[in-house]
Design a protein around this motif. Structure first.
Motif, PDB file in Angstrom:
ATOM      1  N   THR A  30       0.833  -1.203   0.000  1.00  0.00           N
ATOM      2  CA  THR A  30       0.000   0.000   0.000  1.00  0.00           C
ATOM      3  C   THR A  30       0.869   1.256   0.000  1.00  0.00           C
ATOM      4  O   THR A  30       2.054   1.186   0.343  1.00  0.00           O
ATOM      5  CB  THR A  30      -0.917   0.018   1.241  1.00  0.00           C
ATOM      6  N   PRO A  31       0.260   2.394  -0.339  1.00  0.00           N
ATOM      7  CA  PRO A  31       1.036   3.649  -0.290  1.00  0.00           C
ATOM      8  C   PRO A  31       1.576   3.947   1.121  1.00  0.00           C
ATOM      9  O   PRO A  31       2.538   4.681   1.277  1.00  0.00           O
ATOM     10  CB  PRO A  31       0.020   4.702  -0.716  1.00  0.00           C
ATOM     11  N   GLN A  32       0.977   3.347   2.158  1.00  0.00           N
ATOM     12  CA  GLN A  32       1.471   3.526   3.533  1.00  0.00           C
ATOM     13  C   GLN A  32       2.632   2.580   3.836  1.00  0.00           C
ATOM     14  O   GLN A  32       3.087   2.495   4.971  1.00  0.00           O
ATOM     15  CB  GLN A  32       0.356   3.266   4.554  1.00  0.00           C
ATOM     16  N   ASP A  33       3.069   1.836   2.823  1.00  0.00           N
ATOM     17  CA  ASP A  33       4.211   0.931   2.959  1.00  0.00           C
ATOM     18  C   ASP A  33       3.938  -0.350   3.729  1.00  0.00           C
ATOM     19  O   ASP A  33       4.854  -1.007   4.180  1.00  0.00           O
ATOM     20  CB  ASP A  33       5.401   1.655   3.602  1.00  0.00           C
ATOM     21  N   SER A  34       2.663  -0.701   3.904  1.00  0.00           N
ATOM     22  CA  SER A  34       2.381  -1.991   4.539  1.00  0.00           C
ATOM     23  C   SER A  34       2.094  -3.002   3.441  1.00  0.00           C
ATOM     24  O   SER A  34       1.607  -2.643   2.367  1.00  0.00           O
ATOM     25  CB  SER A  34       1.191  -1.880   5.500  1.00  0.00           C
ATOM     26  N   VAL A  35       2.413  -4.264   3.690  1.00  0.00           N
ATOM     27  CA  VAL A  35       2.170  -5.313   2.703  1.00  0.00           C
ATOM     28  C   VAL A  35       0.974  -6.119   3.188  1.00  0.00           C
ATOM     29  O   VAL A  35       0.951  -6.570   4.322  1.00  0.00           O
ATOM     30  CB  VAL A  35       3.405  -6.215   2.520  1.00  0.00           C
ATOM     31  N   GLU A  36      -0.059  -6.238   2.335  1.00  0.00           N
ATOM     32  CA  GLU A  36      -1.281  -6.920   2.746  1.00  0.00           C
ATOM     33  C   GLU A  36      -1.770  -7.854   1.653  1.00  0.00           C
ATOM     34  O   GLU A  36      -1.412  -7.713   0.491  1.00  0.00           O
ATOM     35  CB  GLU A  36      -2.411  -5.902   3.002  1.00  0.00           C
ATOM     36  N   ILE A  37      -2.650  -8.769   2.059  1.00  0.00           N
ATOM     37  CA  ILE A  37      -3.339  -9.619   1.096  1.00  0.00           C
ATOM     38  C   ILE A  37      -4.554  -8.824   0.642  1.00  0.00           C
ATOM     39  O   ILE A  37      -5.253  -8.226   1.454  1.00  0.00           O
ATOM     40  CB  ILE A  37      -3.759 -10.943   1.758  1.00  0.00           C
ATOM     41  N   ASP A  38      -4.788  -8.797  -0.653  1.00  0.00           N
ATOM     42  CA  ASP A  38      -5.881  -8.001  -1.203  1.00  0.00           C
ATOM     43  C   ASP A  38      -6.950  -8.920  -1.790  1.00  0.00           C
ATOM     44  O   ASP A  38      -6.872  -9.296  -2.956  1.00  0.00           O
ATOM     45  CB  ASP A  38      -5.298  -7.070  -2.280  1.00  0.00           C
ATOM     46  N   PRO A  39      -7.965  -9.280  -0.986  1.00  0.00           N
ATOM     47  CA  PRO A  39      -8.982 -10.209  -1.490  1.00  0.00           C
ATOM     48  C   PRO A  39      -9.851  -9.612  -2.608  1.00  0.00           C
ATOM     49  O   PRO A  39     -10.320 -10.320  -3.482  1.00  0.00           O
ATOM     50  CB  PRO A  39      -9.829 -10.531  -0.258  1.00  0.00           C
ATOM     51  N   THR A  40     -10.028  -8.270  -2.618  1.00  0.00           N
ATOM     52  CA  THR A  40     -10.874  -7.638  -3.632  1.00  0.00           C
ATOM     53  C   THR A  40     -10.118  -7.403  -4.931  1.00  0.00           C
ATOM     54  O   THR A  40     -10.719  -7.306  -5.986  1.00  0.00           O
ATOM     55  CB  THR A  40     -11.383  -6.274  -3.135  1.00  0.00           C
ATOM     56  N   GLY A  41      -8.787  -7.287  -4.835  1.00  0.00           N
ATOM     57  CA  GLY A  41      -7.999  -6.971  -6.026  1.00  0.00           C
ATOM     58  C   GLY A  41      -8.087  -5.508  -6.396  1.00  0.00           C
ATOM     59  O   GLY A  41      -7.720  -5.094  -7.480  1.00  0.00           O
ATOM     60  N   LYS A  42      -8.613  -4.673  -5.467  1.00  0.00           N
ATOM     61  CA  LYS A  42      -8.823  -3.269  -5.796  1.00  0.00           C
ATOM     62  C   LYS A  42      -8.074  -2.291  -4.908  1.00  0.00           C
ATOM     63  O   LYS A  42      -8.191  -1.093  -5.074  1.00  0.00           O
ATOM     64  CB  LYS A  42     -10.328  -2.956  -5.735  1.00  0.00           C
ATOM     65  N   LEU A  43      -7.302  -2.798  -3.944  1.00  0.00           N
ATOM     66  CA  LEU A  43      -6.532  -1.887  -3.085  1.00  0.00           C
ATOM     67  C   LEU A  43      -5.516  -1.128  -3.920  1.00  0.00           C
ATOM     68  O   LEU A  43      -4.962  -1.671  -4.866  1.00  0.00           O
ATOM     69  CB  LEU A  43      -5.792  -2.662  -1.992  1.00  0.00           C
ATOM     70  N   SER A  44      -5.264   0.120  -3.535  1.00  0.00           N
ATOM     71  CA  SER A  44      -4.277   0.872  -4.295  1.00  0.00           C
ATOM     72  C   SER A  44      -2.890   0.503  -3.802  1.00  0.00           C
ATOM     73  O   SER A  44      -2.699   0.138  -2.643  1.00  0.00           O
ATOM     74  CB  SER A  44      -4.513   2.379  -4.146  1.00  0.00           C
ATOM     75  N   GLY A  45      -1.948   0.561  -4.693  1.00  0.00           N
ATOM     76  CA  GLY A  45      -0.575   0.215  -4.357  1.00  0.00           C
ATOM     77  C   GLY A  45      -0.014  -0.751  -5.375  1.00  0.00           C
ATOM     78  O   GLY A  45      -0.657  -1.090  -6.359  1.00  0.00           O
ATOM     79  N   ARG A  46       1.205  -1.181  -5.117  1.00  0.00           N
ATOM     80  CA  ARG A  46       1.882  -2.095  -6.041  1.00  0.00           C
ATOM     81  C   ARG A  46       1.451  -3.521  -5.754  1.00  0.00           C
ATOM     82  O   ARG A  46       1.655  -4.018  -4.655  1.00  0.00           O
ATOM     83  CB  ARG A  46       3.388  -1.931  -5.860  1.00  0.00           C
ATOM     84  N   GLY A  47       0.874  -4.165  -6.742  1.00  0.00           N
ATOM     85  CA  GLY A  47       0.351  -5.509  -6.549  1.00  0.00           C
ATOM     86  C   GLY A  47       1.212  -6.575  -7.193  1.00  0.00           C
ATOM     87  O   GLY A  47       1.908  -6.323  -8.171  1.00  0.00           O
ATOM     88  N   VAL A  48       1.145  -7.753  -6.609  1.00  0.00           N
ATOM     89  CA  VAL A  48       1.864  -8.900  -7.155  1.00  0.00           C
ATOM     90  C   VAL A  48       0.938 -10.104  -6.973  1.00  0.00           C
ATOM     91  O   VAL A  48       0.168 -10.152  -6.021  1.00  0.00           O
ATOM     92  CB  VAL A  48       3.243  -9.063  -6.458  1.00  0.00           C
ATOM     93  N   TYR A  49       0.982 -11.027  -7.913  1.00  0.00           N
ATOM     94  CA  TYR A  49       0.039 -12.144  -7.888  1.00  0.00           C
ATOM     95  C   TYR A  49       0.721 -13.470  -7.608  1.00  0.00           C
ATOM     96  O   TYR A  49       1.832 -13.703  -8.078  1.00  0.00           O
ATOM     97  CB  TYR A  49      -0.702 -12.228  -9.231  1.00  0.00           C
TER      98      TYR A  49
END
Length: 88
Positions: A30-49
């Motif tokens: 996320t832009p706040q620099d935390s790494v999270e699991i994104d179940p919706t696929g819509k969180l802003s930030g750099r994503g990896v699959y």
């Protein structure tokens, strides 16, 4: 004639295979620099699959591909929570 809808493909950082986005799990920095699991696929930030298999996640962690893709060292507790969410 019905239009064929294009299926978005993403690459799994573990097995390096292209798969439909819906079949993969998104991990986001996320832009706040935390790494999270994104179940919706819509969180802003750099994503990896990653494929929803422990095998792929372990490969991605071992080869440091998760860290490289997110441009950040991924904390062990995030990896652990991912492993818990995954089947097999």
């Amino acid at each position: 004639m019905p239009r064929v809808k294009k299926i978005p493909l993403r690459m799994c950082v573990g097995c390096q295979e292209m798969k439909p986005k819906k079949e993969l799990i998104r991990v986001v920095r996320t832009p706040q620099d935390s790494v999270e699991i994104d179940p919706t696929g819509k969180l802003s930030g750099r994503g990896v699959y990653v494929c929803p298999s422990k095998e792929c996640l372990k490969k991605a962690v071992k080869a440091k591909r998760l860290d490289k893709a997110l441009q950040r060292t991924v904390a062990q507790e995030i990896i652990d929570s991912l492993l818990q969410e995954l089947k097999d």
